[in-house]
Design a protein around this motif. Sequence first.
Motif, PDB file in Angstrom:
ATOM      1  N   GLU A 184      -8.645   1.233 -12.417  1.00 11.73           N
ATOM      2  CA  GLU A 184     -10.068   1.574 -12.379  1.00 11.73           C
ATOM      3  C   GLU A 184     -10.895   0.301 -12.478  1.00 11.73           C
ATOM      4  O   GLU A 184     -10.640  -0.552 -13.339  1.00 11.73           O
ATOM      5  CB  GLU A 184     -10.417   2.511 -13.540  1.00 11.73           C
ATOM      6  N   LYS A 214     -14.713   3.011 -10.126  1.00  8.35           N
ATOM      7  CA  LYS A 214     -13.971   3.344  -8.906  1.00  8.35           C
ATOM      8  C   LYS A 214     -12.473   3.384  -9.217  1.00  8.35           C
ATOM      9  O   LYS A 214     -11.982   2.543  -9.981  1.00  8.35           O
ATOM     10  CB  LYS A 214     -14.236   2.306  -7.801  1.00  8.35           C
ATOM     11  N   VAL A 225      -8.823   2.822  -7.787  1.00  9.76           N
ATOM     12  CA  VAL A 225      -8.152   2.107  -6.700  1.00  9.76           C
ATOM     13  C   VAL A 225      -6.664   2.464  -6.712  1.00  9.76           C
ATOM     14  O   VAL A 225      -5.987   2.267  -7.722  1.00  9.76           O
ATOM     15  CB  VAL A 225      -8.330   0.588  -6.837  1.00  9.76           C
ATOM     16  N   ILE A 249      -9.931   3.381  -2.066  1.00 12.64           N
ATOM     17  CA  ILE A 249     -10.869   3.258  -3.185  1.00 12.64           C
ATOM     18  C   ILE A 249     -11.667   4.559  -3.283  1.00 12.64           C
ATOM     19  O   ILE A 249     -12.325   4.958  -2.314  1.00 12.64           O
ATOM     20  CB  ILE A 249     -11.820   2.068  -2.951  1.00 12.64           C
ATOM     21  N   ASN A 284     -14.554   7.061  -5.219  1.00 11.64           N
ATOM     22  CA  ASN A 284     -15.856   6.934  -5.900  1.00 11.64           C
ATOM     23  C   ASN A 284     -16.261   8.249  -6.550  1.00 11.64           C
ATOM     24  O   ASN A 284     -17.198   8.921  -6.073  1.00 11.64           O
ATOM     25  CB  ASN A 284     -16.923   6.489  -4.902  1.00 11.64           C
TER      26      ASN A 284
END
Length: 286
Positions: free
Chosen positions: A63, A67, A69, A169, A171
Amino acid sequence: MQKVGYYRPETLEEALELLATGQENYKILAGGTDLVLYLRERKIKPTALVDITHIAALKGIAEFDGKIVIKAATTFTEVANSQLVREKVPALADACSVVGSPQIRNQGTIGGNIINASPAADSVPALVLFDGVAKLRSKNGSRELLLTDLLQGSGKTSLAPDELLEEVILNPYPQSISGFYKLGRRNALAISRISGAVEIVFSSNKVEKARVALGSVAPNPFRAKELEEFLVGREFTNETKEQFLLLAKKLVAEKLGSRASAPYKREAVAGVMREVLNLIELRRGR
């Protein structure tokens, strides 16, 4: 099975150098759960495979600034069992936990599921739900684009022959609750007939923000903006949920038109979405 060359790079740079040399004649091998079938059926005829499973830089979940990842060679099992994923993007954990069988989940990767670009890809509706962004790398640099732009139809992407998906990624909205549900013809080893994912941010009992994604309805999973706009600003009541299900049925009917599967999926989406909304209520503690 046709004979092909085999490379097993240990670093991302080595892999990118190989792809730059081989271009469209080389194929990336990650979990191989789809690629090996294509080779056996001679749907593809590469001259060599580039095995990326030993590249440590392509594995893991982290993180950064809210976000999430996920590296491309991370397996479905690793994603489904990740405490970070279960807390921040639980819809993705739901999706990865119902892929194929335990053996497939242990072998298959999140990156392979994206690049295969199947309409029925289990993890992709959840990735699209969270505005997933693909980071692509080549020997000449990197670029980022939304998964909805990377996916170009059934089995098609905008990935260049010398590029590799490095990570995706996500969101998620802060303080959101999400869920995913898939309908198949059986409980295990089932290809999705239709799937749905929902993310909601609540303000008291009102929906402050909402995202909705559907799978197995179009050539690629997509965000259902009409359903999102319907939910935002409404009280999360039984009446709202029933109206939401009716709208989902209307949307699926419009998407599928006169296709043979339309009558079935038009009704099935209501059941799928009801399961997702119930899961969200459960996680909300109601």
